[in-house]
Design a protein around this motif. Structure first.
Motif, PDB file in Angstrom:
ATOM      1  N   ALA A   1       3.983  28.553 111.443  1.00 36.66           N
ATOM      2  CA  ALA A   1       3.831  29.974 112.020  1.00 36.66           C
ATOM      3  C   ALA A   1       4.668  29.747 113.278  1.00 36.66           C
ATOM      4  N   ILE A   2       5.682  30.682 113.246  1.00 33.27           N
ATOM      5  CA  ILE A   2       6.848  30.840 114.517  1.00 33.27           C
ATOM      6  C   ILE A   2       6.154  32.018 115.337  1.00 33.27           C
ATOM      7  N   MET A   3       5.825  31.434 116.443  1.00 33.19           N
ATOM      8  CA  MET A   3       5.371  32.574 117.642  1.00 33.19           C
ATOM      9  C   MET A   3       6.243  32.967 118.624  1.00 33.19           C
ATOM     10  N   TYR A   4       6.621  34.313 118.848  1.00 35.36           N
ATOM     11  CA  TYR A   4       7.425  34.747 120.021  1.00 35.36           C
ATOM     12  C   TYR A   4       6.631  35.844 120.559  1.00 35.36           C
ATOM     13  N   ALA A   5       6.527  36.025 122.026  1.00 40.08           N
ATOM     14  CA  ALA A   5       6.029  36.944 122.861  1.00 40.08           C
ATOM     15  C   ALA A   5       4.762  37.326 122.356  1.00 40.08           C
ATOM     16  N   GLY A   6       3.788  36.349 121.915  1.00 41.71           N
ATOM     17  CA  GLY A   6       2.481  36.709 121.636  1.00 41.71           C
ATOM     18  C   GLY A   6       2.368  37.118 119.945  1.00 41.71           C
ATOM     19  N   GLN A   7       3.511  37.111 119.204  1.00 47.04           N
ATOM     20  CA  GLN A   7       3.191  37.715 117.730  1.00 47.04           C
ATOM     21  C   GLN A   7       3.870  36.435 117.040  1.00 47.04           C
ATOM     22  N   ILE A   8       3.410  36.557 115.692  1.00 46.34           N
ATOM     23  CA  ILE A   8       3.925  35.558 114.538  1.00 46.34           C
ATOM     24  C   ILE A   8       4.886  36.303 114.034  1.00 46.34           C
ATOM     25  N   VAL A   9       6.154  35.995 114.128  1.00 44.59           N
ATOM     26  CA  VAL A   9       7.387  36.407 113.672  1.00 44.59           C
ATOM     27  C   VAL A   9       7.800  36.013 112.145  1.00 44.59           C
ATOM     28  N   GLU A  10       7.543  34.869 111.844  1.00 44.59           N
ATOM     29  CA  GLU A  10       7.765  34.325 110.572  1.00 44.59           C
ATOM     30  C   GLU A  10       6.528  33.188 110.309  1.00 44.59           C
ATOM     31  N   LYS A  11       6.123  33.346 108.862  1.00 44.10           N
ATOM     32  CA  LYS A  11       5.078  32.289 108.694  1.00 44.10           C
ATOM     33  C   LYS A  11       5.141  32.111 107.205  1.00 44.10           C
ATOM     34  N   GLY A  12       4.989  30.521 106.889  1.00 42.84           N
ATOM     35  CA  GLY A  12       5.151  30.210 105.487  1.00 42.84           C
ATOM     36  C   GLY A  12       4.955  28.643 105.298  1.00 42.84           C
ATOM     37  N   SER A  13       5.417  28.205 104.211  1.00 45.64           N
ATOM     38  CA  SER A  13       5.237  26.702 103.773  1.00 45.64           C
ATOM     39  C   SER A  13       6.001  26.085 104.764  1.00 45.64           C
TER      40      SER A  13
ATOM     41  N   GLY B   1       3.897  34.036 100.247  1.00 44.69           N
ATOM     42  CA  GLY B   1       3.369  33.403 101.153  1.00 44.69           C
ATOM     43  C   GLY B   1       4.003  33.275 102.484  1.00 44.69           C
ATOM     44  N   HIS B   2       5.514  33.709 102.180  1.00 45.40           N
ATOM     45  CA  HIS B   2       6.431  33.735 103.101  1.00 45.40           C
ATOM     46  C   HIS B   2       6.760  34.853 103.897  1.00 45.40           C
ATOM     47  N   LEU B   3       5.961  35.195 104.926  1.00 42.24           N
ATOM     48  CA  LEU B   3       6.227  36.576 105.642  1.00 42.24           C
ATOM     49  C   LEU B   3       6.933  36.629 106.906  1.00 42.24           C
ATOM     50  N   VAL B   4       7.693  37.801 107.172  1.00 43.09           N
ATOM     51  CA  VAL B   4       8.882  37.829 108.346  1.00 43.09           C
ATOM     52  C   VAL B   4       8.589  39.130 108.750  1.00 43.09           C
ATOM     53  N   GLN B   5       8.673  39.185 110.096  1.00 40.98           N
ATOM     54  CA  GLN B   5       8.308  40.625 110.995  1.00 40.98           C
ATOM     55  C   GLN B   5       9.906  40.886 111.513  1.00 40.98           C
ATOM     56  N   CYS B   6      10.576  41.530 110.732  1.00 35.10           N
ATOM     57  CA  CYS B   6      12.092  41.917 111.339  1.00 35.10           C
ATOM     58  C   CYS B   6      12.591  43.084 110.511  1.00 35.10           C
ATOM     59  N   HIS B   7      13.361  43.783 111.415  1.00 29.14           N
ATOM     60  CA  HIS B   7      14.021  45.038 110.688  1.00 29.14           C
ATOM     61  C   HIS B   7      15.153  44.368 110.007  1.00 29.14           C
ATOM     62  N   LEU B   8      15.894  43.320 110.327  1.00 30.39           N
ATOM     63  CA  LEU B   8      16.715  42.951 109.291  1.00 30.39           C
ATOM     64  C   LEU B   8      16.573  42.546 108.105  1.00 30.39           C
ATOM     65  N   ARG B   9      15.251  41.966 107.688  1.00 30.34           N
ATOM     66  CA  ARG B   9      14.996  41.571 106.352  1.00 30.34           C
ATOM     67  C   ARG B   9      14.776  42.996 105.595  1.00 30.34           C
ATOM     68  N   THR B  10      14.286  43.969 106.460  1.00 32.36           N
ATOM     69  CA  THR B  10      13.957  45.128 105.734  1.00 32.36           C
ATOM     70  C   THR B  10      15.226  45.834 105.236  1.00 32.36           C
ATOM     71  N   ARG B  11      16.567  45.781 105.839  1.00 31.34           N
ATOM     72  CA  ARG B  11      17.619  46.257 105.843  1.00 31.34           C
ATOM     73  C   ARG B  11      18.223  45.507 104.759  1.00 31.34           C
ATOM     74  N   ARG B  12      18.166  44.235 104.682  1.00 31.44           N
ATOM     75  CA  ARG B  12      18.833  43.576 103.537  1.00 31.44           C
ATOM     76  C   ARG B  12      18.196  43.626 102.112  1.00 31.44           C
ATOM     77  N   GLU B  13      16.823  43.938 102.090  1.00 33.46           N
ATOM     78  CA  GLU B  13      16.284  44.294 100.959  1.00 33.46           C
ATOM     79  C   GLU B  13      16.521  45.681 100.358  1.00 33.46           C
ATOM     80  N   ALA B  14      16.964  46.616 101.429  1.00 29.46           N
ATOM     81  CA  ALA B  14      17.028  47.951 100.944  1.00 29.46           C
ATOM     82  C   ALA B  14      18.568  48.126 100.552  1.00 29.46           C
TER      83      ALA B  14
END
Length: 325
Positions: free
Chosen positions: A226-238, A312-325
């Protein structure tokens, strides 16, 4: 998937003082499964140690406050337990290896007595049995039994860390919280301590949350990251998800700052621009946007949602949302 026995849900932790309100943890959620090791990675000040202290129930009082969320351990919300109930869990079922072995040990007690004290407290108060177990644990971590009567100042840094590990594992806990356990050690001793932790965890079927900013240690020790930044988990996975398919710009930045061992690699290191945000004055929108090379106006105004880019691979990022759109 093995049994889930620890679940942290939407956890918020603040340190409230007369001078400031520090937002240390800002809505993290994570699960830990039996027999697995989770690496909690991020820069200094990301909130990693606060997460561990919250799980163990040792936030400094009265400044440390859980403002939202829950920590479920073996089906119980540990923050609904009384302090006597937590004392039965803390040290026996959940233990912690603290970051600095120099300050984690009592300088006026022998190392053997410090191990025996934990065993005696949790295993019924039999002093002779506690001392026997302390001797066994010293030998297990590679310290001769005759050093039971010596004091912490008579040990090197690596040996102190072995004693701290012995204390943490003396009661065969189900969960070990390791807070940068090798930071103060040289490379050779670090490798020995990591190998010892892997061996003891395997023998005792202990699950672990490993807090570190060393991606090499993560690659050696962890099943999940789990990758943490500023008190949040911004990415998590195996481990494979994070190392082979990083999705968040911050995760990419962490790997970009690592030196390459390839002979044909001539690129310079690419450090992440800027500094981590002030936890007393966090930016609007995505907390990473002031340092992100892909940031847009949306990033500065809206907090990103969590996207599952693979099972199981979670990402908190607008960039990922834009790529999927």
């Amino acid at each position: 998937m093995s049994e889930k026995f620890l679940s942290v849900k939407n956890l918020h932790v603040h340190y409230v003082t007369s001078d400031a309100d520090v937002s240390a943890v800002n809505g993290i959620s994570l699960d830990l499964y039996k027999g697995r090791t989770l690496g909690l990675v991020g820069e200094t000040g990301a909130g990693k140690t606060t997460v561990a202290r919250t799980i163990l129930g040792i936030l400094p009082k009265p400044a440390g406050r859980i403002t939202d969320g829950e920590v479920i351990f073996e089906g119980q919300d540990i923050y609904k337990l009384t302090e006597p109930q937590m004392q039965k869990i803390r040290g026996s079922k959940i233990t912690m290896i603290f970051q600095d072995p120099m300050t984690a040990l009592n300088p006026v007690m022998t190392v053997g007595d410090q191990i025996a004290e934990v065993v005696e407290l949790h295993n019924g108060g039999d002093r002779a049995a506690a001392k026997k177990r302390a001797v066994e644990m010293l030998e297990t971590v590679g310290i001769p039994a005759e050093r039971y009567v010596e004091y912490p100042h008579q040990f090197s840094g690596g040996m102190k860390q072995r004693v701290v590990i012995a204390i943490a594992l003396a009661c065969n806990p189900t969960l070990l919280l390791a807070d940068e356990p090798t930071t103060a050690l040289d490379v050779t001793i670090q490798a020995q301590v990591l190998e010892l932790m892997k061996k003891l965890n395997s023998e005792n079927d202990t699950s672990m949350i490993l807090i570190t900013h060393d991606l090499g240690v993560v690659a050696e020790m962890c099943d999940d990251v789990a990758i943490m930044y500023a008190g949040q988990i911004v990415e998590k996975g195996s481990l494979e998800d994070i190392f082979d398919h990083p999705q968040h710009p911050y995760t990419e930045g962490l790997f970009g700052a690592l030196p390459s061992m390839k002979d044909d690699e001539d690129d310079r290191l690419k450090p992440i621009a800027g500094m981590p945000p002030d936890p007393t004055d966090l930016p609007s929108g995505c907390y990473f946007h002031p340092r992100c090379p892909y940031a847009t106006e949306q990033c500065s105004k809206e907090a990103p949602c969590v996207n599952e880019v693979a099972p199981g691979h979670l990402v908190q990022c607008h960039l990922r949302t834009r790529r999927e759109a």
